[in-house]
Motif scaffolding. Structure first.
Motif, PDB file in Angstrom:
ATOM      1  N   UNK A   5     -16.338  13.525  11.576  1.00  0.00           N
ATOM      2  CA  UNK A   5     -17.305  14.302  12.478  1.00  0.00           C
ATOM      3  C   UNK A   5     -18.192  13.570  13.360  1.00  0.00           C
ATOM      4  N   UNK A   6     -18.105  12.094  13.381  1.00  0.00           N
ATOM      5  CA  UNK A   6     -19.183  11.261  14.127  1.00  0.00           C
ATOM      6  C   UNK A   6     -19.046  11.581  15.476  1.00  0.00           C
ATOM      7  N   UNK A  45     -26.075   5.984   1.261  1.00  0.00           N
ATOM      8  CA  UNK A  45     -25.638   5.252   2.226  1.00  0.00           C
ATOM      9  C   UNK A  45     -25.307   6.292   3.669  1.00  0.00           C
ATOM     10  N   UNK A  46     -25.652   5.932   4.757  1.00  0.00           N
ATOM     11  CA  UNK A  46     -25.414   6.730   5.989  1.00  0.00           C
ATOM     12  C   UNK A  46     -25.050   5.774   7.009  1.00  0.00           C
ATOM     13  N   UNK A  47     -24.650   6.354   8.187  1.00  0.00           N
ATOM     14  CA  UNK A  47     -24.051   5.587   9.313  1.00  0.00           C
ATOM     15  C   UNK A  47     -25.013   5.658  10.453  1.00  0.00           C
ATOM     16  N   UNK A  48     -25.311   4.433  11.127  1.00  0.00           N
ATOM     17  CA  UNK A  48     -26.147   4.460  12.165  1.00  0.00           C
ATOM     18  C   UNK A  48     -25.707   3.926  13.204  1.00  0.00           C
ATOM     19  N   UNK A  49     -26.262   4.153  14.397  1.00  0.00           N
ATOM     20  CA  UNK A  49     -25.752   3.811  15.684  1.00  0.00           C
ATOM     21  C   UNK A  49     -27.205   3.724  16.836  1.00  0.00           C
ATOM     22  N   UNK A  50     -27.292   2.688  17.487  1.00  0.00           N
ATOM     23  CA  UNK A  50     -28.530   2.679  18.369  1.00  0.00           C
ATOM     24  C   UNK A  50     -29.820   3.433  17.841  1.00  0.00           C
ATOM     25  N   UNK A  51     -29.961   2.801  16.514  1.00  0.00           N
ATOM     26  CA  UNK A  51     -31.161   3.301  15.561  1.00  0.00           C
ATOM     27  C   UNK A  51     -31.203   4.300  15.481  1.00  0.00           C
ATOM     28  N   UNK A  52     -30.049   5.107  15.416  1.00  0.00           N
ATOM     29  CA  UNK A  52     -30.194   6.618  15.030  1.00  0.00           C
ATOM     30  C   UNK A  52     -29.147   7.116  13.828  1.00  0.00           C
ATOM     31  N   UNK A 100     -26.157   8.793  12.332  1.00  0.00           N
ATOM     32  CA  UNK A 100     -25.043   9.452  12.865  1.00  0.00           C
ATOM     33  C   UNK A 100     -24.257  10.184  12.001  1.00  0.00           C
ATOM     34  N   UNK A 101     -24.781  10.324  10.523  1.00  0.00           N
ATOM     35  CA  UNK A 101     -24.131  11.109   9.699  1.00  0.00           C
ATOM     36  C   UNK A 101     -25.279  11.465   8.914  1.00  0.00           C
ATOM     37  N   UNK A 102     -24.911  12.427   7.855  1.00  0.00           N
ATOM     38  CA  UNK A 102     -25.723  12.927   6.597  1.00  0.00           C
ATOM     39  C   UNK A 102     -25.526  11.581   5.825  1.00  0.00           C
ATOM     40  N   UNK A 103     -26.727  11.741   4.713  1.00  0.00           N
ATOM     41  CA  UNK A 103     -26.857  10.546   3.843  1.00  0.00           C
ATOM     42  C   UNK A 103     -26.075  10.785   2.620  1.00  0.00           C
ATOM     43  N   UNK A 104     -25.068  10.035   2.164  1.00  0.00           N
ATOM     44  CA  UNK A 104     -24.196   9.940   0.978  1.00  0.00           C
ATOM     45  C   UNK A 104     -25.208   9.705  -0.175  1.00  0.00           C
ATOM     46  N   UNK A 105     -25.244  10.524  -1.092  1.00  0.00           N
ATOM     47  CA  UNK A 105     -26.221   9.968  -2.471  1.00  0.00           C
ATOM     48  C   UNK A 105     -25.212  10.188  -3.455  1.00  0.00           C
ATOM     49  N   UNK A 106     -25.342   8.993  -4.403  1.00  0.00           N
ATOM     50  CA  UNK A 106     -24.533   9.042  -5.509  1.00  0.00           C
ATOM     51  C   UNK A 106     -25.109   8.367  -6.769  1.00  0.00           C
TER      52      UNK A 106
END
Length: 534
Positions: free
Chosen positions: A459-460, A515-522, A524-530
């Motif tokens: 969903x990115x 862990x989360x995905x980032x692009x252009x300092x923003x 892009x996804x929810x934060x995976x927490x484990x």
């Protein structure tokens, strides 16, 4: 923790496919007009007095809240069972022999949009409840009658008490297609209830309240002892149910406004009065089952790749962050607390909707509902708590999630809260951006001290100019990140895969990972927490 499950073996999908029933009987009103001692009163004056009495006795949430306040002001008295010993001693098969006569569903003859059916006491359900119909503001008790049920091969050694009450109730509605009534919601056992949305099968449950769940003190299970169901009007799209909660530590008033559909919405309001403050107060609790999934590895003793009613806890924090915690079936009881202020929502989700990931023709795990709690108003500071219990099989609900307020009201003051509880299948919009689609981890060849994690995001939407997002990985005490995480696009699915390796420090303590995905300092996804236990 067996008492936590409260007959979950009966509740599980395979068993709950069996149907019970009940029918209506004319009830008696617990409120009788006061006698008029002066027969010489003018008729109009007498009618005015009676009208005043009727108005004073009008049932609503405020009246129920007053009853809860009065109940909490008295010392707790354990419920006196109205269920005969021979009936309470019925085993599972004997209890299953008792079927409700569907022709007597409450409001069926009137062809109203909602119908009620009752559950018969016995077996695991030894404490009965009283159910009232509310019409025109007046409450009327719905009497128990054995004529409402078929008893199969069971032979009743004596008459069933007329004041016994029912084990619980269920609401029927034409959820799937017009004119075909089917189950919509069930209230049965302690303060447990659950519901369905269109196209789904029974799965996780909710509770009115969780007390000391995952805490240091023994867990307490207050119960809904009475229900008041408002008679719906013709063409009504919602049904309203009130309930009185009673337990050693608390009494409370609840109101549920249930609106069915593709997403079934419950508007819940509650007022709690505590006799003594429990160590852990859990508001809007959800309870589910997780045996194994892709994040735990395929069980060697189960032909099914995954077995669970929910696969993760989703949170939307007061700061606007979306957090996803994959569920687990731990070796020991595990409690996680996520501190927050003014939470926007949390829920237990069944995100994985692929049949082949379960390969179960009977349980329909790919069609189990998700449940989302959205606070109404500001819930202040507190934490979302996740309790994960070890379970050897799928007959146990071993997952609990709830909100714990940081402070409780002063003694004598009510804890009043409200929330929207949504039951749904499609998780679209939760969250609105990229989300975790799967979690896996495994050994690293030639490095026995390392563990490789593989987290797939779906969903990115990449910002203009961004072709490859980056993974932002955070590792808590107990391990260290080897190098940096890599991100690759999965061509066949269009997902993005984050891969990183960890090295444990040998202490064996659990390690918090993010862990989360980032692009252009923003983001892009929810934060995976484990929570990883090396």
């Amino acid at each position: 923790m067996n008492r936590f499950f409260l007959g979950v073996a009966w509740w599980r999908a395979r068993v709950s496919a069996r149907r019970f029933g009940f029918s209506p009987m004319e009830g008696r009103s617990p409120h009788r007009p006061r006698s008029v001692r002066r027969p010489t009163l003018h008729l109009l004056a007498m009618l005015g007095v009676l009208a005043g009495v009727s108005h004073a006795a009008e049932f609503n949430f405020d009246l129920l809240q007053q009853r809860a306040r009065e109940t909490a002001a008295r010392p707790y008295a354990p419920p006196v069972s109205r269920v005969p010993a021979w009936l309470a001693g019925y085993n599972y098969l004997q209890h299953q022999n008792i079927k409700f006569d569907h022709d007597h569903a409450w409001w069926k003859k009137e062809k109203l949009p909602f119908q009620l059916q009752f559950f018969h006491p016995g077996w695991l359900f030894k404490e009965s409840v009283q159910v009232h119909e509310v019409s025109g503001g007046q409450e009327k008790l719905i009497d128990f009658d054995p004529a409402l049920f078929h008893y199969g091969s069971n032979r009743l050694p004596e008459a069933v008490p007329a004041d016994m009450g029912f084990a619980g109730m269920r609401i029927h509605y034409a959820l799937e297609r017009s004119g075909a009534m089917s189950e919509l919601a069930v209230f049965l056992g302690a303060s447990y209830f659950r519901s369905l949305a269109r196209g789904l099968h029974w799965g996780l449950s909710a509770r009115g309240l969780a007390l000391n769940s995952g805490g240091p003190d023994p867990e307490e299970f207050p119960r809904f002892s009475e229900f008041w169901v408002e008679r719906p009007k013709a063409g009504a799209a919602s049904i309203t149910i009130h309930a009185l909660l009673e337990g050693p530590s608390v009494a409370g008033a609840y109101r549920f406004v249930i609106t069915p559909g593709k997403e079934t919405m419950m508007q819940v309001k509650a007022a709690l009065y505590f006799r003594a403050p429990p160590a852990v107060v859990g508001l809007a609790p959800l309870t589910s089952m997780f045996l194994h999934g892709e994040n735990t590895g395929w069980s060697k003793n189960d032909f099914r790749p995954e077995v669970h009613d929910s696969d993760g806890l989703l949170m939307h924090t007061g700061a606007g962050e979306w957090l996803w915690r994959p569920l687990n079936n731990p070796a020991l009881v595990r409690v996680s607390a996520f501190a927050d202020a003014s939470p926007r929502g949390f829920g237990l989700l069944q995100r994985d909707r692929d049949f082949l990931h379960y390969d179960d023709l009977e349980a329909h795990y790919h069609e189990r509902p998700s449940a989302w709690v959205e606070p109404v108003g500001d819930w202040g500071r507190g934490s979302v708590r996740l309790v994960e219990l070890p379970s050897p099989d799928e007959t146990n609900d071993n997952i609990v999630a709830f909100w714990t307020p940081e402070k409780l009201p002063a003694p004598g003051e009510p804890l009043v809260f409200e929330y929207r509880l949504t039951w749904f299948g499609d998780a679209k919009g939760r969250p609105p951006a990229g989300f975790v689609a799967s979690t896996r981890h495994g050994a690293v060849l030639d490095h026995p001290d390392r563990r490789r994690f593989v987290v797939d995001f779906d969903g990115l939407s990449l910002p203009k100019g961004v072709t490859d997002p980056e993974a932002v990985v955070t590792v808590g005490d107990g391990a260290k990140l080897i190098g940096v995480g890599s991100v690759q696009r999965i061509g066949p699915t269009g997902r993005w895969r984050a891969v990183f390796e960890l090295s444990a420090d040998g202490s064996g303590r659990p390690v918090e990972l993010r862990c989360y995905l980032r692009g252009a300092e923003k983001a892009l996804s929810e934060t995976w927490s484990n929570l990883w236990t090396p």
